[in-house]
Design an enzyme around this catalytic site. Sequence first.
Site, PDB file in Angstrom:
ATOM      1  N   THR A 190       0.815  -1.150   0.064  1.00 29.46           N
ATOM      2  CA  THR A 190      -0.139   0.015  -0.004  1.00 29.46           C
ATOM      3  C   THR A 190       0.829   1.272   0.018  1.00 29.46           C
ATOM      4  OG1 THR A 190      -1.734   1.262   1.359  1.00 29.46           O
ATOM      5  CG2 THR A 190      -0.098  -0.112   2.507  1.00 29.46           C
ATOM      6  N   GLU A 335      -4.867  -2.950   4.853  1.00 26.05           N
ATOM      7  CA  GLU A 335      -4.438  -3.634   6.055  1.00 26.05           C
ATOM      8  C   GLU A 335      -5.585  -4.361   6.682  1.00 26.05           C
ATOM      9  OE1 GLU A 335      -3.947  -0.515   5.029  1.00 26.05           O
ATOM     10  OE2 GLU A 335      -1.708   0.332   5.723  1.00 26.05           O
TER      11      GLU A 335
HETATM   12  P1  ADP Z   1      -9.471   0.280  -0.361  1.00 28.99           P
HETATM   13  O1  ADP Z   1      -9.299   1.162  -1.394  1.00 28.99           O
HETATM   14  O2  ADP Z   1      -9.334  -1.206  -1.067  1.00 28.99           O
HETATM   15  O3  ADP Z   1     -10.441   0.495   0.497  1.00 28.99           O
HETATM   16  P2  ADP Z   1      -7.018   1.254   0.603  1.00 28.99           P
HETATM   17  O4  ADP Z   1      -5.999   0.751   1.559  1.00 28.99           O
HETATM   18  O5  ADP Z   1      -6.375   1.672  -0.555  1.00 28.99           O
HETATM   19  O6  ADP Z   1      -8.183   0.315   0.460  1.00 28.99           O
HETATM   20  O7  ADP Z   1      -7.524   2.527   1.258  1.00 28.99           O
HETATM   21  C1  ADP Z   1      -8.174   2.386   2.411  1.00 28.99           C
HETATM   22  C2  ADP Z   1      -8.491   4.027   3.061  1.00 28.99           C
HETATM   23  O8  ADP Z   1      -9.607   4.389   1.927  1.00 28.99           O
HETATM   24  C3  ADP Z   1      -9.154   4.246   4.199  1.00 28.99           C
HETATM   25  O9  ADP Z   1      -8.131   4.304   5.252  1.00 28.99           O
HETATM   26  C4  ADP Z   1     -10.066   5.417   3.971  1.00 28.99           C
HETATM   27  O10 ADP Z   1      -9.227   6.449   4.085  1.00 28.99           O
HETATM   28  C5  ADP Z   1     -10.533   5.203   2.551  1.00 28.99           C
HETATM   29  N1  ADP Z   1     -11.974   4.564   2.591  1.00 28.99           N
HETATM   30  C6  ADP Z   1     -12.180   3.385   2.217  1.00 28.99           C
HETATM   31  N2  ADP Z   1     -13.318   3.012   2.363  1.00 28.99           N
HETATM   32  C7  ADP Z   1     -13.945   4.372   2.599  1.00 28.99           C
HETATM   33  C8  ADP Z   1     -15.393   4.687   2.878  1.00 28.99           C
HETATM   34  N3  ADP Z   1     -16.367   3.853   2.799  1.00 28.99           N
HETATM   35  N4  ADP Z   1     -15.638   6.096   3.088  1.00 28.99           N
HETATM   36  C9  ADP Z   1     -14.497   6.973   3.285  1.00 28.99           C
HETATM   37  N5  ADP Z   1     -13.253   6.492   2.874  1.00 28.99           N
HETATM   38  C10 ADP Z   1     -13.109   5.319   2.791  1.00 28.99           C
END
Ligand code: ADP
Length: 549
Positions: A190, A335
């Site tokens: 990530t 994570e």
């Molecule tokens: P993914 O994109 O698969 O969720 P990442 O590790 O790339 O995984 O990103 C995680 C981050 O994305 C979270 O910590 C948050 O900041 C943002 N995020 C994920 N889901 C949401 C949601 N439903 N609403 C707002 N932010 C979100």
Amino acid sequence: MSPPFSLGQMMSQPLLICDLLEYAAQHHEHGGIISKRLEGDIHHYSYKEALKRSKQLANALTQLGAKQGDRIGTLAWNGYRHFECYYGISGMGAICHTINPRLFSEQIEYIIQHAQDNILLVDACFIHLIEPIIEKLPSVKGIVVMIDEDHMPKTSLDNMYNYEALIAQQSTEFTWPRLDPQSAACLCYTSGTTGNPKGVLYSHESTVLHAFASRNPDALNISSDSVVMPVVPMYHVCAWGMPYIAPMAGATLVLPGSGMGGEDLYTLIDHANVDLMLGVPTVWLGLLEYLNKQNLKIPSVKTVGVGGAASPRALVEALDKQHNIYLLPIWGMTETSPLATLGAKHKAMDNMTDNERYKIQTSAGKPMFGIEMEIFDEQTNAPLPHDGISRGLLRVRGPWVIKQYYKSDNNDCLVKDSLGQDWFDTGDIATLDSHSYLRIVDRAKDVVKSGGEWISSIDLENAALGCDGVNEACVIGVKHEKWDERPLLFIVKNEKPLAKETVYQFLNEKVAKWWLPDDIIFVKELPHTATGKLQKRTLRDEYWEYLIK
Ligand code: ADP
């Protein structure tokens, strides 16, 4: 002496990834995989066939010298061969390292070096990403190109193999080793915050438990009747676990290849009668635009799972009103494997007004069993009330949550609460309401999330600071109708003349094209905290709607 019967007396079977596919092949003849191939056609096969080919791949990798614990990289879209990598690699006890092709060259090079991948399995369209850096990747001993033999690209790379030719020579028998369920199975980097990307190393057990929890009715609700299409890439957190969840349920898995645009998605949805799809908001905005323009409907689709960013109300409403589709909100992170909270449809919603229902659908949902979460006060480290108003640092824990980054010598991603219990610090700032619905309201981590992929504000600022004439640089993410967020760059100039174009030209050579800020704003000064840190919240509040016409 321990008291009698203190231990249960049930068998202890390791939870292993290979058993998901063995199960589907043996018990779910009707499920299978439908893939849009890079060769152009649509490919169908059963889980039985997928299992055979995964075993052939395991044999081929063994012949190429791969051993248990080795990292084997993939650079590929969502397709059946990539699916076979998931099973062939993890099944033989090696680690399937999915590499994000959208990262820029230095990051791909860093990740492969850090993981010490010794074989790469690459879609033909991504060979050009490896050619210029191969000299700097001494750990890589072989490159397998995943395409039909007659489509093999011409390349200067040595030690190249064609996937089909390689596995055709192999036996379809392979005895999966009975691994320790805690063994590493899959690795995903990530690149959210500043510094080098960090690896998250999933185990067999964490992956299977995540699949068990995610298919439940109050989560994704997947059964053997389901036809599921992850539009989230298989290089991004294992397509949110779908390649494991679908075989566990015996569901049909639809893999859209590189076709994430409206027309491609529509064609495949219509062809396969997809009923559940997963992806970031940007993808669904594109699909809706296409459907509206062409005046088309997708009646087979009942649910669209949306995560990676907040679900915009306009999207919830358009899917509901125009297509009778339930937008299922999801929160998770690389994570957290990634699924942690979901806002499943439930009976009480039948009696709710649209506004009440949409409020739930624009939240991030509530935790699945297995995930504990809490919001903490930044100053006192005390848990905050679940009143839907108090904003705190979101921390989580559970059997599919990270405890340490790959090759890190400490577990400083964890923080202790006042009872000394460990939590993973998500970097998100959130509220929880009295019904446990989560809402992400800000980020403590300094990043911009554009179309589901990270842009590091600090890396972009550091790049801009290298440009002659720039005294101070500040990047914030602002709202964007298509990409959810885009970067905006603020610059305090020194006395030298400096034009926007010069900064763009300079940045063009330093960062990936899609990292380039949507606008550059010259300011006299930037807001700072008492300790001299940039006060980005002030800028975010002021400029949040800057790109909205
Ligand atoms: P993914 O994109 O698969 O969720 P990442 O590790 O790339 O995984 O990103 C995680 C981050 O994305 C979270 O910590 C948050 O900041 C943002 N995020 C994920 N889901 C949401 C949601 N439903 N609403 C707002 N932010 C979100």
